[in-house]
Design an enzyme around this catalytic site. Sequence first.
Site, PDB file in Angstrom:
ATOM      1  CG  ASP A   1      39.142  45.209  39.229  1.00 10.34           C
ATOM      2  OD1 ASP A   1      39.526  46.176  38.569  1.00 10.34           O
ATOM      3  OD2 ASP A   1      39.631  44.063  39.128  1.00 10.34           O
TER       4      ASP A   1
ATOM      5  CD  GLU B   1      23.312  44.857  55.819  1.00  6.76           C
ATOM      6  OE1 GLU B   1      24.406  45.059  56.402  1.00  6.76           O
ATOM      7  OE2 GLU B   1      23.032  43.774  55.270  1.00  6.76           O
TER       8      GLU B   1
HETATM    9  C1  GLC Z   1      40.603  46.232  36.099  1.00  7.88           C
HETATM   10  C2  GLC Z   1      41.624  47.202  36.634  1.00  7.88           C
HETATM   11  C3  GLC Z   1      42.941  46.883  36.040  1.00  7.88           C
HETATM   12  C4  GLC Z   1      43.324  45.471  36.450  1.00  7.88           C
HETATM   13  C5  GLC Z   1      42.250  44.477  36.071  1.00  7.88           C
HETATM   14  C6  GLC Z   1      42.433  43.172  36.777  1.00  7.88           C
HETATM   15  O1  GLC Z   1      40.416  46.361  34.744  1.00  7.88           O
HETATM   16  O2  GLC Z   1      41.209  48.517  36.383  1.00  7.88           O
HETATM   17  O3  GLC Z   1      43.938  47.777  36.427  1.00  7.88           O
HETATM   18  O4  GLC Z   1      44.522  45.095  35.833  1.00  7.88           O
HETATM   19  O5  GLC Z   1      40.972  44.926  36.426  1.00  7.88           O
HETATM   20  O6  GLC Z   1      42.105  43.291  38.124  1.00  7.88           O
END
Ligand code: GLC
Length: 540
Positions: A198, A245
């Site tokens: 993310d 790993e």
């Molecule tokens: C990414 C995710 C989104 C979230 C953001 C903050 O863009 O896909 O859904 O709100 O990160 O974590």
Amino acid sequence: MRWWQSAVVYQVYIRSFADGSGDGIGDIAGLRDRLGYLTELGVDALWINPWYPSPQADAGYDVADYCGIEPDYGTLQQAQDFLAEAHAAGLRVILDIVPNHTSAAHRWFAAALAGEPGARDRYHFRAGRGDRGQLPPNDWQSVFGGPAWSRIADGSWYLHLFAPAQPDLNWDHPQVRREFEDVLRFWFDRGVDGFRIDVAHGLVKAPGLPDRDTGLGMLDGAAHPAWDQDGVHEIYRGWRAVAREYDPERVFIAEAWVADSGRLARYLRPDELHTAFQFDFLRAPWRAASLREVADDAMAAAATVGAPPTWVLSNHDVTRTVTRYARSQPDHLVGTDWERKRWTREPADHDLGRRRARAGALLQLALPGTAYIYQGEELGLEEIEQLPDELRRDPTFAQSGFTDVGRDGCRIPLPWSGAAAPYGFSPAPVTTWLPQPPHWGSRAVAAQHDDPASVLQLYRAALRLRRTHWRGAGPVRWLDCPPGVLAFRRGELCCWVNTTGREVALPKNATVLLASHSTATETRLPPDTTVWLAAPEISL
Ligand code: GLC
């Protein structure tokens, strides 16, 4: 070829996939019940949005404990059983790791608020500006709207690029680095095949957190001291070493909204991440020239580092493809904020959008590399734009001062069967966590399952043919074709995509293997239609 170089990955937005417990919220039990649906669909792997304990300030992207399971979704034991069952069914499983920020409910942030010595160093705490420290430390805006800083009771400020309940971690802190490598191992030890990362471009901030002077758009591609800093690559080199790993090696997919495909390719160097979403593909309008330019650019950039391109038309953050394609198409790449604000003012022709989305899916699945399908795309679901304001959950709505409705409309619980809500999503008639629209019975899995004209059957047929025909078929060779049409060959097969509103002639000597619309014939390609052709030789 390794599995991840040509996989079709199905994105499970767990809260809205299937509810096994009957509380109107999707969960692991519901997902386990529907594994058969996913194998029948023909995907290779699943990506599961965050399923960790979370106050759900941002639908689970506010993680309170990276090594647990959200009680709404089940238990760690259920998660492990699910992993074993998915593997037994031949599906790989990718989880979602959220390293840019924790939840404010994470033990580290609690320690920081409590003033434990050193605890604030794991985040970005600063004194405010102004004579009484009453102003934020810099001018950064949160992606969701409003300042990227919040003030705590003792007067200091902390950084959050997203919601105030998502404090940003300080990746210069060695404990932060160690902790996340341990989290990776925790799940890899339990058989998880990889992670979607993310906000992969956000972890490292420019030293001194300098002003930017404009908004913090995640999608606008402009340089920003919070995004795409060179220091981030060192982190991923460490993560790749952790992945190595394991045998087989575990894999990563980056969510990185960066300026261009050249910057994206830097994340895919051989000692860094394996794949990264090519978001320009979903930002492209339904126009042949634009789609071709994006595809060429993505393939060329990925080739410079030996990585497979990764095609994505939709996900839980953007307007559903059917609705994006249901309105007039711009002549440039669009950002999601722009889309939401402008497109909701123009009436949507969902039949047209669905027709284009079917054609887009056959384009996506014919290209080399990996492809991601967001749950509900295979049902042709549209964005649900009309939700009562009081039911909206996306923090974007409130943080934007109620000007941006946010992303709830693509996160509605899936319709499985029946003519009325909850359409088999829950085992009993309950209120689902976001309301489903009254007309979704015809889009339900059961309604489409045996209908040869359905979107679901198109996806099933496409995934079957992709396995046998496109996988490993080699690079794209563009073919001559009329304006507004996209045509390429890979091996024995050709893909013709008509993005125009008029019919065009198909080449002679070709057999249609699959068409996104039933009116396609051996000689004519109808408007907004894609065909896959078996064409050992072609004459125009
Ligand atoms: C990414 C995710 C989104 C979230 C953001 C903050 O863009 O896909 O859904 O709100 O990160 O974590």
